[in-house]
Design an enzyme around this catalytic site. Structure first.
Site, short mmCIF file in Angstrom:
data_model
loop_
_atom_site.label_atom_id
_atom_site.label_comp_id
_atom_site.label_asym_id
_atom_site.label_seq_id
_atom_site.Cartn_x
_atom_site.Cartn_y
_atom_site.Cartn_z
N CYS A 72 30.82 105.46 14.46
CA CYS A 72 31.30 103.93 14.89
C CYS A 72 31.52 102.72 13.81
O CYS A 72 30.42 103.61 13.11
CB CYS A 72 29.76 103.32 15.58
SG CYS A 72 30.34 101.06 15.76
N THR A 73 32.68 102.53 13.47
CA THR A 73 32.62 101.55 12.22
C THR A 73 32.11 100.87 11.88
O THR A 73 31.36 100.53 10.59
CB THR A 73 34.35 101.36 12.30
OG1 THR A 73 34.44 99.71 13.16
CG2 THR A 73 35.35 102.21 12.75
N HIS A 74 30.83 100.38 12.66
CA HIS A 74 29.43 99.61 12.45
C HIS A 74 28.50 100.35 12.05
O HIS A 74 27.58 100.19 10.94
CB HIS A 74 28.81 98.75 13.35
CG HIS A 74 29.66 97.47 14.22
ND1 HIS A 74 30.63 97.63 14.64
CD2 HIS A 74 29.69 96.06 14.19
CE1 HIS A 74 31.25 95.88 14.72
NE2 HIS A 74 30.77 95.27 14.36
N ASP A 89 39.06 95.51 14.51
CA ASP A 89 38.23 96.24 14.87
C ASP A 89 37.49 94.77 15.98
O ASP A 89 38.61 93.87 15.80
CB ASP A 89 36.98 96.27 14.04
CG ASP A 89 35.77 96.69 14.40
OD1 ASP A 89 35.51 97.63 15.23
OD2 ASP A 89 34.73 95.97 14.20
N SER A 90 36.90 95.20 16.90
CA SER A 90 35.83 94.05 17.54
C SER A 90 35.27 93.36 16.66
O SER A 90 35.10 91.84 17.51
CB SER A 90 34.65 94.89 18.81
OG SER A 90 33.72 95.86 17.63
N TYR A 94 32.74 95.64 22.38
CA TYR A 94 33.85 95.98 22.93
C TYR A 94 33.24 97.22 24.46
O TYR A 94 34.09 97.46 25.40
CB TYR A 94 35.25 96.70 23.07
CG TYR A 94 35.79 95.92 21.90
CD1 TYR A 94 35.86 94.33 21.99
CD2 TYR A 94 37.07 96.15 21.46
CE1 TYR A 94 36.57 93.36 21.57
CE2 TYR A 94 38.53 95.62 20.56
CZ TYR A 94 37.93 94.30 21.47
OH TYR A 94 38.67 93.44 20.95
N GLU A 150 26.24 93.18 13.92
CA GLU A 150 26.85 91.19 14.13
C GLU A 150 26.22 90.17 14.10
O GLU A 150 26.21 88.97 13.70
CB GLU A 150 27.54 91.23 15.74
CG GLU A 150 28.65 92.33 15.44
CD GLU A 150 30.08 91.64 15.22
OE1 GLU A 150 30.10 90.72 14.45
OE2 GLU A 150 30.36 92.82 14.47
N CYS A 177 38.20 100.67 14.91
CA CYS A 177 37.42 100.52 15.85
C CYS A 177 37.34 102.27 16.75
O CYS A 177 38.64 102.31 17.50
CB CYS A 177 37.57 99.49 16.90
SG CYS A 177 36.70 99.54 18.10
N ASN A 178 36.43 102.94 16.59
CA ASN A 178 36.14 104.10 17.81
C ASN A 178 36.69 104.32 18.82
O ASN A 178 37.27 104.19 19.96
CB ASN A 178 35.60 104.69 17.08
CG ASN A 178 34.98 105.56 15.78
OD1 ASN A 178 35.14 106.51 15.30
ND2 ASN A 178 34.51 104.67 15.29
N THR A 179 35.41 103.18 19.53
CA THR A 179 36.04 102.88 21.27
C THR A 179 37.29 101.81 21.17
O THR A 179 37.91 103.04 22.19
CB THR A 179 34.89 101.53 20.86
OG1 THR A 179 33.43 101.68 20.74
CG2 THR A 179 34.96 100.72 22.65
N1 DGL Z 1 33.40 99.29 15.89
C1 DGL Z 1 33.46 99.71 16.95
C2 DGL Z 1 33.34 101.50 16.84
O1 DGL Z 1 34.02 101.39 16.17
C3 DGL Z 1 32.67 99.37 18.95
C4 DGL Z 1 31.77 98.38 18.31
C5 DGL Z 1 31.43 97.43 19.38
O2 DGL Z 1 31.20 97.93 21.03
O3 DGL Z 1 32.28 96.67 20.50
O4 DGL Z 1 33.42 101.88 17.65
#
Ligand code: DGL
Length: 214
Positions: A180-182, A6-7, A38, A148, A69-71
């Site tokens: 988004c995984t966050h 992930d990012s 990201y 973060e 990471c979805n992005t």
């Molecule tokens: N955790 C990431 C996701 O699932 C993205 C966070 C980012 O912008 O880096 O999309």
């Protein structure tokens, strides 16, 4: 051995699900904390970073890599697929299908990064299976930064959650995807601002189920 990346720390929510469903698996996790977030980057840059990380995970004898990471899934999964001797699994298609399985009225809300919503990544994945489903997406750009920065329990998190989730008022969604995984880390704030009958879908569950089957 399951590789995940992930990012930053968000993908740990997917690693946790690997632990739950595959307690005997080894986990190699790469969190790109140096370059998070990201979402503001171009597709080309996210693809390049993703390739660098999967190349690195390939040196760890992984049997499979989950793009946690979805992005990065939206930006890089299709370009990277077929480049490695092990399967790559993204989080978006499994998440979309889990949302359709959970929804009765086919009105699905998605919270995700600006990159994921701008690219209609969930809308496309859901429409691929059910053209009649309605997808309402809302970007929550501050959520990743707050997670973060270890500011989940802060007035800012409460403030942004209220602001972002208000997009779903009056939309009659019965399902909300944490795209988004966050965001599972923000779950308490999210729940406080969404009707209790709305089913909340974390794509990690279906993603890991597929990884396990593979
Ligand atoms: N955790 C990431 C996701 O699932 C993205 C966070 C980012 O912008 O880096 O999309």
């Amino acid at each position: 051995t399951i590789g995940l990346f992930d990012s930053g720390m968000g993908g740990l929510t997917v690693a946790r699900e690997v632990r739950r469903q595959m307690p005997c698996a080894n986990i190699e996790y790469y969190g790109d904390n140096g370059r998070v977030p990201y979402a503001p980057l171009s597709r080309e840059t996210i693809e390049r970073y993703s390739r660098q990380i999967v190349d690195f995970l390939a040196t760890k004898q992984v049997d499979l890599v989950i793009i946690a990471c979805n992005t990065a899934t939206a930006a890089a999964l299709s370009a990277l697929s077929g480049s490695y001797p092990f399967p790559l699994v993204g989080v978006i298609q499994p998440g979309a299908e889990a949302a359709l399985a959970a929804s009765k009225n086919r009105r699905i809300g998605v919270v995700a990064t600006q990159f994921t919503t701008d690219n209609r990544a969930y809308a496309k994945a859901i429409e691929k299976v059910d053209q009649g489903a309605v997808v309402i997406s809302q970007a929550c750009p501050m959520f990743t930064t707050l997670v973060e920065a270890d500011k989940v329990d802060s007035p800012e998190s409460a403030h942004y959650a209220e602001e972002y989730l208000s997009a779903f008022k009056g939309q009659d969604i019965d399902t909300l995807v944490l795209g988004c995984t966050h965001y599972p880390i923000m779950i308490d704030h999210i729940k406080r601002n969404i009707a209790p009958e709305v089913a909340i879908v974390d794509p990690a569950v279906e993603t890991v189920r597929r990884a396990k089957a593979l």
